[in-house]
Scaffold this motif. Sequence first.
Motif, PDB file in Angstrom:
ATOM      1  N   HIS A 103       9.580 -10.606   6.533  1.00  0.00           N
ATOM      2  CA  HIS A 103       9.672 -12.128   6.715  1.00  0.00           C
ATOM      3  C   HIS A 103       8.868 -12.529   5.501  1.00  0.00           C
ATOM      4  N   LEU A 104       9.240 -13.257   4.474  1.00  0.00           N
ATOM      5  CA  LEU A 104       8.188 -14.083   3.451  1.00  0.00           C
ATOM      6  C   LEU A 104       7.914 -15.263   3.525  1.00  0.00           C
ATOM      7  N   ILE A 105       6.610 -15.469   3.213  1.00  0.00           N
ATOM      8  CA  ILE A 105       6.080 -16.683   3.139  1.00  0.00           C
ATOM      9  C   ILE A 105       5.617 -17.131   1.621  1.00  0.00           C
ATOM     10  N   LEU A 106       6.307 -18.039   1.082  1.00  0.00           N
ATOM     11  CA  LEU A 106       5.578 -18.607  -0.452  1.00  0.00           C
ATOM     12  C   LEU A 106       4.535 -19.631  -0.137  1.00  0.00           C
ATOM     13  N   CYS A 107       3.263 -18.921  -0.940  1.00  0.00           N
ATOM     14  CA  CYS A 107       1.853 -19.773  -0.485  1.00  0.00           C
ATOM     15  C   CYS A 107       1.583 -20.334  -1.796  1.00  0.00           C
ATOM     16  N   GLY A 108       1.722 -21.823  -1.661  1.00  0.00           N
ATOM     17  CA  GLY A 108       1.655 -22.646  -2.576  1.00  0.00           C
ATOM     18  C   GLY A 108       0.103 -23.403  -2.604  1.00  0.00           C
ATOM     19  N   ALA A 109      -0.254 -24.168  -3.645  1.00  0.00           N
ATOM     20  CA  ALA A 109      -1.400 -25.042  -3.625  1.00  0.00           C
ATOM     21  C   ALA A 109      -1.220 -25.900  -2.295  1.00  0.00           C
ATOM     22  N   ARG A 110      -0.091 -26.662  -2.227  1.00  0.00           N
ATOM     23  CA  ARG A 110      -0.074 -27.471  -1.160  1.00  0.00           C
ATOM     24  C   ARG A 110       0.107 -27.200  -0.034  1.00  0.00           C
ATOM     25  N   ALA A 111       1.135 -26.218   0.248  1.00  0.00           N
ATOM     26  CA  ALA A 111       1.685 -25.809   1.653  1.00  0.00           C
ATOM     27  C   ALA A 111       2.191 -24.319   1.368  1.00  0.00           C
ATOM     28  N   LEU A 138      14.306 -20.233   0.481  1.00  0.00           N
ATOM     29  CA  LEU A 138      12.993 -20.132  -0.264  1.00  0.00           C
ATOM     30  C   LEU A 138      13.060 -20.466  -1.908  1.00  0.00           C
ATOM     31  N   GLU A 139      14.084 -20.071  -2.487  1.00  0.00           N
ATOM     32  CA  GLU A 139      14.310 -20.263  -4.033  1.00  0.00           C
ATOM     33  C   GLU A 139      14.189 -21.846  -4.281  1.00  0.00           C
ATOM     34  N   ASN A 140      14.645 -22.881  -3.459  1.00  0.00           N
ATOM     35  CA  ASN A 140      14.459 -24.180  -3.693  1.00  0.00           C
ATOM     36  C   ASN A 140      13.227 -24.668  -3.809  1.00  0.00           C
ATOM     37  N   CYS A 141      12.041 -23.945  -3.267  1.00  0.00           N
ATOM     38  CA  CYS A 141      10.704 -24.178  -3.451  1.00  0.00           C
ATOM     39  C   CYS A 141       9.943 -23.952  -4.812  1.00  0.00           C
ATOM     40  N   ILE A 142      10.785 -23.245  -5.520  1.00  0.00           N
ATOM     41  CA  ILE A 142      10.205 -23.004  -6.907  1.00  0.00           C
ATOM     42  C   ILE A 142      10.298 -24.245  -7.604  1.00  0.00           C
ATOM     43  N   GLY A 143       9.203 -24.408  -8.197  1.00  0.00           N
ATOM     44  CA  GLY A 143       9.129 -25.599  -8.968  1.00  0.00           C
ATOM     45  C   GLY A 143       8.424 -26.916  -8.359  1.00  0.00           C
ATOM     46  N   LYS A 144       8.528 -26.731  -6.966  1.00  0.00           N
ATOM     47  CA  LYS A 144       7.975 -28.003  -6.222  1.00  0.00           C
ATOM     48  C   LYS A 144       6.464 -27.784  -5.733  1.00  0.00           C
ATOM     49  N   ASP A 145       5.935 -26.819  -6.291  1.00  0.00           N
ATOM     50  CA  ASP A 145       4.665 -26.542  -5.816  1.00  0.00           C
ATOM     51  C   ASP A 145       4.166 -25.190  -6.687  1.00  0.00           C
ATOM     52  N   ILE A 146       2.733 -25.047  -6.743  1.00  0.00           N
ATOM     53  CA  ILE A 146       2.020 -23.922  -7.595  1.00  0.00           C
ATOM     54  C   ILE A 146       2.120 -22.833  -6.499  1.00  0.00           C
ATOM     55  N   ILE A 147       3.197 -21.986  -6.789  1.00  0.00           N
ATOM     56  CA  ILE A 147       3.283 -20.507  -5.801  1.00  0.00           C
ATOM     57  C   ILE A 147       2.439 -19.675  -6.408  1.00  0.00           C
ATOM     58  N   ALA A 148       1.393 -19.031  -6.041  1.00  0.00           N
ATOM     59  CA  ALA A 148       0.374 -18.150  -6.425  1.00  0.00           C
ATOM     60  C   ALA A 148       0.507 -16.755  -5.746  1.00  0.00           C
ATOM     61  N   LYS A 149       1.318 -16.762  -4.691  1.00  0.00           N
ATOM     62  CA  LYS A 149       1.238 -15.450  -4.022  1.00  0.00           C
ATOM     63  C   LYS A 149       2.434 -15.580  -2.705  1.00  0.00           C
ATOM     64  N   ILE A 150       3.087 -14.264  -2.547  1.00  0.00           N
ATOM     65  CA  ILE A 150       4.172 -14.281  -1.348  1.00  0.00           C
ATOM     66  C   ILE A 150       3.447 -13.343  -0.454  1.00  0.00           C
ATOM     67  N   ALA A 151       3.287 -13.981   0.703  1.00  0.00           N
ATOM     68  CA  ALA A 151       2.711 -13.061   1.856  1.00  0.00           C
ATOM     69  C   ALA A 151       4.020 -12.627   2.792  1.00  0.00           C
ATOM     70  N   ILE A 152       3.918 -11.279   3.215  1.00  0.00           N
ATOM     71  CA  ILE A 152       5.192 -10.597   3.743  1.00  0.00           C
ATOM     72  C   ILE A 152       4.540 -10.138   5.177  1.00  0.00           C
ATOM     73  N   PHE A 153       5.259 -10.623   6.241  1.00  0.00           N
ATOM     74  CA  PHE A 153       4.890 -10.316   7.559  1.00  0.00           C
ATOM     75  C   PHE A 153       5.947  -9.186   7.874  1.00  0.00           C
ATOM     76  N   ILE A 154       5.335  -7.991   8.144  1.00  0.00           N
ATOM     77  CA  ILE A 154       6.236  -6.791   8.637  1.00  0.00           C
ATOM     78  C   ILE A 154       6.135  -6.402   9.997  1.00  0.00           C
ATOM     79  N   GLU A 155       7.329  -6.475  10.533  1.00  0.00           N
ATOM     80  CA  GLU A 155       7.251  -6.180  12.025  1.00  0.00           C
ATOM     81  C   GLU A 155       6.917  -5.058  12.416  1.00  0.00           C
ATOM     82  N   GLU A 156       6.649  -4.693  13.681  1.00  0.00           N
ATOM     83  CA  GLU A 156       6.030  -3.384  14.302  1.00  0.00           C
ATOM     84  C   GLU A 156       4.910  -2.745  13.549  1.00  0.00           C
ATOM     85  N   TYR A 157       3.941  -3.394  12.959  1.00  0.00           N
ATOM     86  CA  TYR A 157       2.854  -2.860  12.235  1.00  0.00           C
ATOM     87  C   TYR A 157       3.022  -1.855  11.316  1.00  0.00           C
TER      88      TYR A 157
END
Length: 272
Positions: A103-111, A138-157
């Motif tokens: 599961h991806l989380i796009l990490c921006g300066a604002r949110a 998620l692609e719609n977030c591109i250009g709306k914030d400064i995205i500097a990292k993508i955090a990926i949560f992986i199930e079952e450790y």
Amino acid sequence: MINKNVKLVAVDMDGTLLDSEKNAPEDFESWVLAHPEIQTVLASGRQYATLSDMFPSLSECLMYVADNGSFVFKQGEMIYSNAMSDEDIRWCIEYFGAMPGLHLILCGARAAYMKHASELVESNGHMYYHSLEFVENLENCIGKDIIAKIAIFIEEYRAEEVYDSLSGIPETIAPVLSGDSWIDVANKSVSKGSAMEAIQQSLGVSREESMAFGDYLNDYDLLLSCGESYAMENAHPKLKGIAKHVTASNDEDGVMKILRQIPSSVEPPQMQ
């Protein structure tokens, strides 16, 4: 022997300063306030909004290395960032988004931005990203914030298993293990260590005058950037291998056992 000439202290959060219940040591805030001659830095994979919420009484004196070194904040101002390219963001969305249980989380300066998922996944998102917005694409977030990292949560450790299987990563970006359930992807030049070096340069503080604490592989470069480096007893074996010292675990107050040995000319204030 503790280096008592330290002018800069960087502390990772999860698995390091915070115990297994995500609680900070009772005297951490009073220690920071009693050592104004030392710049204290919270260096974490967490976002700035989350870090600043944790110690509101320290907002004027802490610096924050957020999103594993993608951003540096001081007194509410972003003073450093290292944004990903639109092309690399799109590649990550397609590549990691095709893997089951990720599961991806796009990490921006604002949110931070993610799609709706299970209660478990969303609770982990909220834990580390207090400023979190849910989106359909998620692609719609591109250009709306400064995205500097993508955090990926992986199930079952399975983070280390997935990490070891990665291939074909573009040369401009690099993944890093941030925990047993997390992989973070950012520009190859991004690390807590590179952010720490930028802080050292801005403050005129040397590597020998710097101290860092960490527990996982996203702390590797952070520890290398400081002359006094401490891996927690619960740290990843590879981190212990490069640390100058090993202190007690995060559940045994390992960070504060070292910091309490550094004297201050200021009387500790009474916490309300």
